[in-house]
Design an enzyme around this catalytic site. Structure first.
Site, mmCIF file in Angstrom:
data_model
loop_
_atom_site.group_PDB
_atom_site.id
_atom_site.type_symbol
_atom_site.label_atom_id
_atom_site.label_comp_id
_atom_site.label_asym_id
_atom_site.label_seq_id
_atom_site.Cartn_x
_atom_site.Cartn_y
_atom_site.Cartn_z
ATOM 1 N N LYS A 257 27.081 -36.483 0.951
ATOM 2 C CA LYS A 257 27.915 -37.674 1.206
ATOM 3 C C LYS A 257 27.050 -38.882 0.853
ATOM 4 C CE LYS A 257 28.921 -40.739 3.672
ATOM 5 N NZ LYS A 257 28.844 -42.172 3.255
ATOM 6 N N GLU B 184 15.372 -39.212 8.445
ATOM 7 C CA GLU B 184 14.390 -40.076 7.757
ATOM 8 C C GLU B 184 14.919 -41.488 7.907
ATOM 9 O OE1 GLU B 184 11.696 -38.744 6.497
ATOM 10 O OE2 GLU B 184 12.306 -36.643 6.444
#
Ligand code: NAD
Length: 502
Positions: free
Chosen positions: A193, A269
């Protein structure tokens, strides 16, 4: 290609000739979304639409996950030998390089970075990442545990299954490649996505992967908004892990989604507020100033590891700020399609507003504007900000604490080493840091004391696929890049075999 030919490309006319296909790639082909909703893909260069992109919903994510699951279960990819997967991924990397100019143009038009860097950094780094994991996968060995003679214990890595990758807009292709490389090489299927602010290159990557021979359904891309397609992917009961890169705010949600669904692995992250510490014993202050300016203003300051907090010893601070003030104008924003431009446009009007809001807050809280501070190229209709340097910033100010994600640098002064380390570590983030000192003991001491995933000494931005990238604290968990990334997309299986010694 020679530099002469690069210079001859008329990027504006190429941009005119582009036709955008914003539909998802699911099960090996472009498909229409179930609800047929779309959004306009706005270019930050001029605020104009590049074309319509599908606004994927939960039903489209269901279909992509089902396709990824089917591909995983029948072994069309996971069942191939590592050497066979290597060959396909090497082809994929080659295809990326062959499509270099098209991908670079899409990246620049979609998120605003200068075309010279899309060409010289984003495309080659993406290709190299895919090739690196391709080359690694038939060279990593499993283990046999040192057990007694009556048994054999095999410790093997197995592909996890379906990986959901959710990525940001600042390095759209590179961030996708950091997930795709290890996940695909290990034999997983992936549903990607991309950010709604930069979906175009991800869709082309999926087509190139198919052309390279990746079987249908192994790599699917569903564009859409975070709170729709992103949330549906992260909540999906049949997704085994989420590789997320983005803000700390949304990273928190990823953990919640996992808790509310199937406890899928979540690898975050996240953001950063990296500190750059300059000690008075460092001899070449000009090089330090050039380095921090180059790293800070690269990618319009929209880098998770941008050294946005510059901590300078009080005895050299005036000289250092003067050097920074001289450097900053070299990064003046220009037309991103001009090959000479070194700083481009911020990704959208919202990000422009956020960055200008932080500049205003710096002024209000009493920081001194040493360079920049305004918008530029307003006539273009795009979203450009001057390279900005604040001096006299204190650790409590908002501009010293929050991630700005724009070309705004804060200079803070310190009295001694202990104070420098204290200020540097006084942050919820811990992505990167840098120490500038000629003194080997100090460099080691400070590097050890800094709570960051990566510490640079007397340089910044040194980078290679062989080394892990990721943060401490609220900058995330897990590591992208290097062989360590395989840990995220594989399960460890132990198999005990009894050996009859009689
Ligand atoms: P973001 O968190 O707003 O969005 C990232 C992705 O998450 C996008 O695809 C978005 O659509 C999706 N998303 C948003 N809300 C969601 C939701 N509720 N559910 C599921 N998905 C959702 O971040 P951004 O603005 O795109 O990117 C900038 C951030 O990324 C910065 O904080 C930057 O530091 C960080 N970043 C980190 C690294 C790293 O390696 N640590 C690298 C690049 C960027």
């Amino acid at each position: 290609m020679s530099d002469t030919r690069k210079a001859a490309i008329d990027w504006h006319s190429r941009a005119q000739g582009l036709s955008i296909d914003g539909r998802p790639v699911i099960g090996g082909r472009r498909v229409d979304t179930a609800a047929g909703l779309q959004f306009d893909c706005i270019s930050p260069l001029n605020g104009q639409s590049l074309g319509a992109v599908s606004r994927g919903q939960a039903a489209d994510i269901d279909s992509a996950v089902a396709s990824a699951r089917a591909a995983f279960e029948d072994g069309r990819w996971a069942g191939r030998s590592p050497a066979q997967r290597k060959r396909v991924l090497q082809n994929f990397s080659e295809k990326i390089l062959q499509a270099k100019e098209e991908l670079a143009l899409l990246e620049t038009l979609d998120m605003g970075k200068p075309i010279q860097y899309s060409l010289s950094v984003d495309v080659p780094s993406t290709a190299r990442c895919i090739a690196w994991y391709a080359e690694a996968i038939d060279k990593v060995y499993d283990e046999i545990a040192p057990t007694g003679r009556n048994a054999l214990a095999l410790i093997q890595r197995e592909a996890m299954g379906v990986i959901g990758a959710i990525v940001p807009w600042n390095y759209p292709m590179i961030m996708a490649a950091w997930k795709l490389g290890p996940a695909l090489a290990a034999g997983n299927s992936v549903v990607l996505k991309p950010s709604e602010k930069s979906p175009l290159t991800a869709l082309r990557l999926a087509e190139l992967a198919l052309e390279a021979g990746l079987p249908d359904g192994v790599f699917n891309v569903v564009p859409g908004y975070g709170h729709e397609a992103g949330e549906a992917l992260a909540l999906h009961m049949d997704v085994d892990a989420i590789g997320f890169t983005g803000s700390t705010r949304v990273g928190r949600k990823m953990l919640e989604y996992a808790g509310r669904s199937n406890l899928k692995r979540v690898y975050n992250e996240l953001g950063g507020k990296s500190a750059f510490l300059v000690f008075p014993d460092f001899e070449d202050l000009k090089r330090a100033a050039q380095t921090v300016a180059g790293s800070m203003f690269f990618n319009q300051g929209e880098s998770c590891n941008a050294p946005s907090r510059v901590l300078v010893h009080e005895s050299i601070a005036d000289e250092f700020v003067a050097l920074l003030t001289a450097e900053a104008p070299r990064y003046q924003a220009g037309d991103p399609l001009d090959p000479a431009t070194v700083m481009g446009a911020l990704v959208d009007a919202g990000q422009l507003g956020t960055v200008m809001g932080y500049i205003e807050s710096g002024r209000e809280e009493g920081a001194r504007m040493a360079a920049g501070g305004g918008q530029s190229r307003a006539d273009s209709g795009g979203y450009f900000v001057q390279p900005t340097v604040f001096d006299g910033v204190t650790p409590q100010m908002k501009i010293a604490r929050e991630e700005i994600f724009g070309p705004v640098m804060s200079v803070l002064r310190f009295k001694d080493e202990a104070e420098a380390v204290r200020i540097a570590n006084d942050s919820p983030y811990g992505l990167q840091a840098s120490v500038w000192s000629q003194h080997i003991d100090r460099a080691h001491r400070v590097a050890r004391a800094l709570r960051a995933g990566t510490v640079h000494v007397n340089q910044y931005d040194e980078d290679d696929m062989t080394v892990p990238f990721g943060g401490y604290k609220q900058s995330g968990n897990g590591r992208d890049k290097s062989l360590h990334a395989f840990d995220k997309y594989t399960e460890l299986k132990t198999t005990w075999l009894r050996i009859n010694n009689s």
